[in-house]
Motif scaffolding. Structure first.
Motif, PDB file in Angstrom:
ATOM      1  N   LEU B 300       0.849  -1.200   0.000  1.00 35.91           N
ATOM      2  CA  LEU B 300       0.000   0.000   0.000  1.00 35.91           C
ATOM      3  C   LEU B 300       0.878   1.242   0.000  1.00 35.91           C
ATOM      4  O   LEU B 300       1.859   1.308   0.728  1.00 35.91           O
ATOM      5  CB  LEU B 300      -0.866   0.033   1.264  1.00 35.91           C
ATOM      6  N   ILE B 305      -3.039   6.574   0.200  1.00 37.89           N
ATOM      7  CA  ILE B 305      -4.248   5.814   0.495  1.00 37.89           C
ATOM      8  C   ILE B 305      -4.577   5.831   1.988  1.00 37.89           C
ATOM      9  O   ILE B 305      -5.705   5.571   2.385  1.00 37.89           O
ATOM     10  CB  ILE B 305      -4.118   4.373  -0.061  1.00 37.89           C
ATOM     11  N   LYS B 403      -9.564  13.735  -3.689  1.00 32.13           N
ATOM     12  CA  LYS B 403      -8.329  13.158  -4.200  1.00 32.13           C
ATOM     13  C   LYS B 403      -7.569  14.259  -4.918  1.00 32.13           C
ATOM     14  O   LYS B 403      -8.077  14.829  -5.891  1.00 32.13           O
ATOM     15  CB  LYS B 403      -8.650  12.035  -5.180  1.00 32.13           C
ATOM     16  N   GLY B 412      -5.507   3.985  -6.406  1.00 34.18           N
ATOM     17  CA  GLY B 412      -4.672   3.794  -5.233  1.00 34.18           C
ATOM     18  C   GLY B 412      -4.668   5.005  -4.327  1.00 34.18           C
ATOM     19  O   GLY B 412      -3.694   5.280  -3.647  1.00 34.18           O
ATOM     20  N   MET B 413      -5.755   5.751  -4.342  1.00 37.01           N
ATOM     21  CA  MET B 413      -5.798   7.028  -3.642  1.00 37.01           C
ATOM     22  C   MET B 413      -7.060   7.137  -2.811  1.00 37.01           C
ATOM     23  O   MET B 413      -8.103   6.634  -3.188  1.00 37.01           O
ATOM     24  CB  MET B 413      -5.892   8.121  -4.704  1.00 37.01           C
ATOM     25  N   SER B 414      -6.944   7.830  -1.693  1.00 36.06           N
ATOM     26  CA  SER B 414      -8.134   8.118  -0.899  1.00 36.06           C
ATOM     27  C   SER B 414      -8.384   9.622  -0.927  1.00 36.06           C
ATOM     28  O   SER B 414      -7.477  10.401  -1.220  1.00 36.06           O
ATOM     29  CB  SER B 414      -7.941   7.685   0.544  1.00 36.06           C
ATOM     30  N   VAL B 453      -5.333  12.540   4.217  1.00 37.34           N
ATOM     31  CA  VAL B 453      -4.351  11.667   3.585  1.00 37.34           C
ATOM     32  C   VAL B 453      -2.987  12.364   3.678  1.00 37.34           C
ATOM     33  O   VAL B 453      -2.922  13.585   3.505  1.00 37.34           O
ATOM     34  CB  VAL B 453      -4.752  11.422   2.113  1.00 37.34           C
TER      35      VAL B 453
END
Lengths: 415, 620
Positions: B300, B305, B403, B412-414, B453
């Protein structure tokens, strides 16, 4: 009185010869060796043989044509001697024993037996007092044919031996009963059917045909009819049941395999059926216009064995396509018809018979060879006249043809 | 000539002509009407060979090569053409067992007996050399050259991503791909796939009966040339990246360093990480499973993320919002009333600057109350709704709750969570008119429903560094043969708040590191003006340690966010010194405080750290 040589025949001959050379060049072409005249290559050797053939053709057109008729038996006897000699000192090539080797030079004596036999048979058949209906005549005529054919068969060259069957056509022209031709044809058909279909069914069908002929077809029936139908039926039945015997005992294993492949009884494309399978792929992939000179992917890549010799037609089919194949077949048929036409205008019976023999020998080669590469006939290795690579055959066919063309020049003088 | 003979002559002619016609008809069927022969011919005599272009290279910001290619070989097989193969000899030459051979062959047959498929994949140059000379004996086999990624330094695995074979979806989504092709699966390899992959070429070769290539088909008339993949010139500083990764050894968390003036990401670390070489070649599958099942989730990219409570670093943004709304002034003071919300022992803050320095919880409780309950409506619920909506808008201008459009795969991002009215009005949460400031005050100190994030944290540092705006963080400066630059990455995103207020924030953050009573004295480095803000985020386990910073104070060159998971001991204890080392490394090129460096490199968050010597000395 001397006429001009028949330029139409010469032109067709030259066309086939040159077209053939181009295809031999393509068949053994590889990018590393592009030299046209190189005796290390087959196309280079063939070019030399073409030169030799041209010289021989020129010589023949300048000698006295009467010499052919007067020395016919002598030539015949000489060739028979050569054939017998071959049996003892011959070199084995491709399972056959038909090559005589003198130093580095090899030649196939059976190629020369064809015109020699044609000459001898023509000579015999042109005798003024000959009556072909006499049994003695028939026996002598067939002996002339079968002696060389038999010796060649002993050399394990069934293909070349089969070519002697072509004398049926000139004999037929001179009065042999058509029944022999028809009987031959029926025998061939029955042979194939007997291998393909259940023999009892086949016999049943034949019986039905016989009964149909007797009781439906004929309005009036005589005793002769009953006798002949019965005899024919019994003969056919005997023949059908002997096919297996002939097939198993007389034919050699590779010949049986080839027939099975042709009849679709085996599906093997890697072993026995490989040649024909590849040959069909090569020809079939040519399309309407072909892939172009030197662009054949199958022939150039050596997928087809014997592609410069017996399978040379593959190169035509692949690189020149349907159009090229059509032209070549038309050229052959034209040459054959031309020879028949010339034969019919001969004053002498010798020349006419010889002319028919020439046409028939060429025709049988053409039939067997192209029938084979197209998958219509079993694999029988004989060359395509004037076209396949090979010095002996080119020379022999050239002599065969030009002896006739020479006689045609002198057609108005009795020989 | 009698009639009989004329007839017989005609019969002979008819026989000749009939045979000619039969041949011509047969030829017409074979050559003109039946295309099967053509197919068979092409199939056995032509071999299309895909020319795989070299994948584009990836460089760091100083021109150092991060990723390049190495040649490997795939042994291809066309099952139908392997008839008559000497299997024993084949197995001996290739060094495989008979069972392996059967398994591979069956797999290839299952795919297709006519089309080539890979029999052995990614054979090394050395191994290939050992049986190359025997290959001609094996009909139906040939070799195709491929390339594999190579990484000299085992760094930046998360950013670079990895390359793998296409799956069914990839093939379905893009017709460019064929089974066995490679595609970027994550990271830059994926987001710049179309640049990196280049264009495949195709050569049609003629093969002969011995399976040897004998030349190109039709002199290459149907061939297409492969076009090499475009290179990526990234914003990553390889040296800094490597250094930062070293600092995060034995820890969980991440570091994001950005150049504030350009938005260029200098380093992005997610710990634990992995050596990118593990996900290359034949070992990939096995390693992938291992990494994937690791409880610490090394694959991860936490920097993108991970959704964390931001803790006290969030206060900086709250102060800016309140100042801009005019609900406080720079000189507003609040008593440190621990009855409202817990706090550590410190004097009450008399200004925004002091509040940031001391990170006073009750102060920001009051600030947030003034933002949420602005008194526009008498009904406190309505008032709170209004206030939250205003606040929500501000937070999005800071890049929170969304994002950030960084050039890495969106998957692959929050986005993090900035709760809005709809969020609280949801019956599953509080429900309509069931919440007001008193229910949501935890947001003020970066706890509660707020999550952020790490990249957004670094971005917050950039906003203060730039005094009010940020440039989209991005990882690629330019790419391809024409050095294409994505202008989108260089646009300013304004917060709309006066730079003067950010100056106050910068001063407060300067004091955090430098002034007495500052929470991050451990981040202090002589000669470099570091501005920072600590955070200690409570959560189910041990507190997370957070620090955002930039330096120097004026014309900042670097902004750094450090997040250390479950590090007992607060932001000033763990994250701040790590950030200071990253800053020192970048600005000075080397780190002078070797003892600090060693201590944090070797430390694991479970042990209590002694105060570094350099800082002890300073105190005297």
């Amino acid at each position: 009185m001397e006429n001009k040589i028949d330029w139409i025949s010469v032109a067709l001959y030259a066309f086939i010869l040159i077209f053939g050379w181009f295809n031999i060049y393509a068949a053994c072409y590889d990018d590393a060796h592009t030299a046209v005249f190189d005796l290390a290559t087959n196309h280079g050797k063939q070019l030399m043989w073409i030169g030799v053939a041209a010289i021989v053709a020129l010589l023949i057109t300048h000698i006295d044509p009467h010499i052919f008729s007067s020395t016919a038996y002598l030539i015949y006897a000489g060739v028979i001697g050569l054939l017998i000699l071959t049996l003892f000192i011959g070199t084995a090539t491709n399972g056959g024993l038909s090559w005589i080797k003198i130093g580095s030079f090899k030649f196939q004596s059976s190629e020369f037996a064809k015109f020699a036999t044609a000459l001898a048979l023509a000579k015999y058949m042109s005798a003024l007092d000959l009556d072909y209906s006499q049994l003695r005549t028939k026996i002598i005529a067939w002996t002339i044919i079968l002696i060389p054919a038999g010796i060649i068969l002993l050399q394990h060259d069934a293909g070349s031996a089969l070519v002697f069957g072509s004398f049926l056509l000139p004999l037929y022209r001179e009065g042999m009963s058509a029944k022999i031709l028809i009987t031959g044809l029926i025998a061939a058909v029955l042979f194939v059917l007997a291998l393909l279909i259940n023999k009892f069914i086949l016999v049943g069908v034949l019986a039905a045909i016989g009964l149909f002929y007797l009781f439906v077809w004929l309005n009036k029936r005589t005793r002769t009819h009953y006798v002949w139908v019965t005899v024919a039926f019994l003969a056919c039945t005997a023949f059908i049941f002997s096919v297996d015997l002939v097939f198993d005992k007389v034919l050699e294993p590779h010949q049986r395999d080839r027939i099975y492949v042709l009849l679709g009884k085996t599906d093997d494309t890697s072993d026995t059926g490989y040649n024909v399978h590849q040959s069909k792929i090569a020809i079939g992939s040519g399309g309407l216009f072909g892939k172009g000179f030197l662009n054949g992917t199958i022939t150039k890549a050596d997928f087809v064995p014997e592609q410069e010799t017996d399978f040379i037609f593959c190169t035509v089919g692949e690189e020149w396509g349907f159009i090229g194949s059509l032209v070549l077949i038309a050229a052959y048929i034209s040459l054959l018809l031309r020879i028949i036409r010339l034969a019919e205008r001969q004053y002498s019976k010798f020349s006419r018979f010889y002319g028919y023999s020439v046409a028939s020998i060429l025709f049988l080669h053409f039939l067997i060879n192209i029938g084979m590469v197209l998958g219509l006939l079993p694999v029988i290795g004989i060359p395509l006249p004037f076209f396949s690579y090979g010095g002996s055959s080119l020379l022999a066919f050239t002599i065969l043809l030009f002896i006739f063309l020479r006689q045609d020049q002198e057609r108005t003088t009795p020989i | 000539m009698s009639n009989q003979y004329q007839e017989r002559s005609a019969v002979v002619r008819i026989i000749f002509i009939t045979v000619g016609i039969i041949f011509i008809v047969r030829l017409a069927f074979m050559q003109v009407f039946d295309s099967e022969y053509r197919r068979l011919a092409d199939q056995q005599a032509l071999r299309p060979i895909t020319q795989y272009p070299a994948r584009g290279l990836i460089y760091d910001r100083n021109g150092e090569l991060l990723v390049y290619n190495e040649a490997v070989y795939d042994l291809m097989v066309i099952p139908r053409m392997t008839k008559g193969l000497d299997t024993n000899m084949f197995c001996r030459v290739m060094g495989i067992t008979r069972d392996e051979f059967d398994a591979r062959m069956n797999k290839a047959r299952k795919y297709s007996t006519y089309s080539p498929s890979a029999f052995m994949k990614q054979v090394s140059k050395e191994e290939y050399g050992s049986w190359q000379n025997h290959l001609y004996k094996f009909h139906g086999f040939y070799v195709q050259q491929r390339t594999l990624r190579v990484y000299d330094k085992p760094i930046a695995a998360h950013v670079l991503g990895y390359v793998g074979e296409v799956d069914k979806d990839d093939i379905k989504n893009d017709k460019y791909y064929k089974q066995g092709d490679y595609i970027g699966k994550s990271g830059l390899e994926r987001s710049y796939e179309e640049v990196l992959r280049g264009v495949k070429g195709k050569r049609i070769m003629q093969v002969d009966v011995y399976n040897r290539q004998i030349g190109s088909y039709m002199n290459g008339a149907h061939d297409t040339i492969a076009i090499e993949g475009g290179n990526l010139y990234t914003t990553i500083d390889a040296e800094l990246q490597e250094y930062a990764e070293g600092l995060m050894a034995n820890k969980r968390g991440c570091i994001v360093a950005i150049e504030p003036s350009t938005g260029e990401v200098l380093a992005m670390v997610s710990a634990p990480g992995y050596d990118p070489n593990l996900l290359v070649g034949r070992v990939r599958g096995e390693n992938y499973l291992k990494l994937d099942s690791d409880v610490n989730k090394p694959m991860l990219n936490r920097a993108l993320i991970g959704q964390y409570p931001p803790g006290s670093i969030f206060k900086v943004a709250q102060a800016m919002v309140a100042l801009d709304l005019g609900v406080i002034t720079p000189q507003t003071g609040f008593v440190c009333d621990k009855s409202l919300v817990g706090c550590h022992n410190h004097p009450s803050a008399r200004s925004v600057q002091e509040a940031i320095k001391m990170s006073c919880n009750p102060y920001f409780y009051q600030v947030y109350r003034r933002v949420i309950q602005q008194g526009k409506y008498k009904n406190i619920y309505k008032d709170a709704q209004y206030g939250l909506t205003v606040w929500d808008d501000y937070m999005h201008r800071f890049g929170f709750g969304q994002k950030l459009p960084i050039d890495l795969p969106r998957g692959g991002m929050s986005s993090g969570n900035i709760p809005d009215t709809a969020f609280y009005n949801d019956k599953r949460w509080y429900g309509r008119d069931k919440w007001a400031f008193s229910t949501i005050y935890s947001n003020s100190i970066g706890q509660g429903e707020v999550t952020v994030v790490p990249i957004q944290m670094a971005n917050l540092a950039c906003i203060v560094a730039n005094r009010g705006y940020y440039i989209t963080p991005h990882l690629v400066r330019y790419y391809g043969p024409d050095s294409t630059r994505n202008e989108e990455f260089y646009t300013r995103h304004e917060t709309g708040i006066k730079p003067a207020y950010f100056e106050i924030a910068a001063n407060g953050m300067y004091d955090v590191v430098h002034a007495a009573g500052g929470t991050a004295r451990r981040a202090n480095i002589p000669d470099i003006d570091i501005c920072g803000k600590t955070g200690t985020a409570q959560n189910i386990g041990d507190d997370h340690s957070v620090f955002i910073s930039f330096a120097p104070k004026n014309k900042p060159k670097i902004a750094v966010a450090v997040y250390v998971e479950n590090a007992r001991g607060g932001g000033g204890y763990w994250a701040a010194p790590i950030a200071s080392l990253v800053i020192e490394k970048y600005i000075r090129g080397e780190v002078t405080r070797k003892d600090v460096e060693r201590m944090y490199r070797e430390a694991t968050p479970c042990q209590k750290l002694p105060l570094p010597r350099t800082i002890k000395k300073k105190r005297k």
